[in-house]
Design an enzyme around this catalytic site. Sequence first.
Site, mmCIF file in Angstrom:
data_model
loop_
_atom_site.group_PDB
_atom_site.id
_atom_site.type_symbol
_atom_site.label_atom_id
_atom_site.label_comp_id
_atom_site.label_asym_id
_atom_site.label_seq_id
_atom_site.Cartn_x
_atom_site.Cartn_y
_atom_site.Cartn_z
ATOM 1 N N ASP A 16 31.248 -26.084 -6.611
ATOM 2 C CA ASP A 16 30.992 -25.692 -5.207
ATOM 3 C C ASP A 16 31.133 -26.811 -4.161
ATOM 4 O OD1 ASP A 16 30.336 -23.438 -6.640
ATOM 5 O OD2 ASP A 16 28.305 -23.236 -5.863
ATOM 6 N N CYS A 25 23.059 -24.849 -7.781
ATOM 7 C CA CYS A 25 24.199 -24.422 -8.602
ATOM 8 C C CYS A 25 24.543 -25.415 -9.709
ATOM 9 C CB CYS A 25 25.388 -24.111 -7.711
ATOM 10 S SG CYS A 25 25.051 -22.619 -6.744
ATOM 11 N N LYS A 67 32.065 -17.061 -7.927
ATOM 12 C CA LYS A 67 30.760 -16.498 -8.307
ATOM 13 C C LYS A 67 30.020 -16.051 -7.062
ATOM 14 C CE LYS A 67 28.709 -21.084 -8.236
ATOM 15 N NZ LYS A 67 27.718 -20.831 -7.185
HETATM 16 C C1 VGL Z 1 24.262 -22.817 -3.751
HETATM 17 C C2 VGL Z 1 22.472 -21.893 -2.657
HETATM 18 C C3 VGL Z 1 23.159 -20.720 -2.481
HETATM 19 C C4 VGL Z 1 24.854 -24.014 -4.438
HETATM 20 C C5 VGL Z 1 24.966 -21.647 -3.593
HETATM 21 O O1 VGL Z 1 26.096 -24.094 -4.559
HETATM 22 O O2 VGL Z 1 24.062 -24.874 -4.882
HETATM 23 N N1 VGL Z 1 23.006 -22.933 -3.282
HETATM 24 N N2 VGL Z 1 24.402 -20.602 -2.945
#
Ligand code: VGL
Length: 204
Positions: free
Chosen positions: A8, A151, A106
Amino acid sequence: MDALLIVDVQNDFLPGGTLAVEEGDQIIPVINKLQEKFDFIVATQDWHPSVHRSFAKNHPGRQIGEIISLNGDEQVLWPVHCVEGSEGAKFHKDLDREKWKKVFQKGTNPMVDSYSGFYDNSRKENTGLSDYLHDHDITDVYIVGLAADYCVKFTVLDAIREGFDVNLVTDATKAVNLAPEDLENALKEMSKAGANLLSSDDIS
Ligand code: VGL
Ligand code: ZN
């Protein structure tokens, strides 16, 4: 065989983004340098429909950071982030992507959040990442990216459960830290579960 798993590293999680991780951009050069040492690289991408139930905006009267019950599980309410097709959902422009084999998205199901790159938070659906890595004879995964306390942590814990030898590269991740001790607790939890914590300099 080793794989590098990049979690991410998207505009909304970087300074200027809607769910910015402080100093998140500092890990980009570290990750790019690390990519030179790996032949097998995959990435995950948070990819939500705008009606996603993890967004505070979709629960009138509720605030960002509040915890609600979603499908019987605790759910933190987040600002709108990584909406499918948006600028915020794109990978940072300075992140090298030439060697990536595949991207696993995701959080696409509006009804359930998905922190881990392997399974959604209800553990009902999987992204295909585990089979993909096993099918390519990957035994050891090195995990980097954002965010260390969400994540990245859930991806590390699932990777261990899926039978991989898991390494967390601590100078190539940063935490959201909704509470100041979240990073430290996340590192302890990952280590206790069996992850090896190391620095990018320790990887040859
Ligand atoms: C994430 C909160 C919501 C992350 C993704 O990538 O850590 N955190 N969605
Ligand atoms: Zn998300």
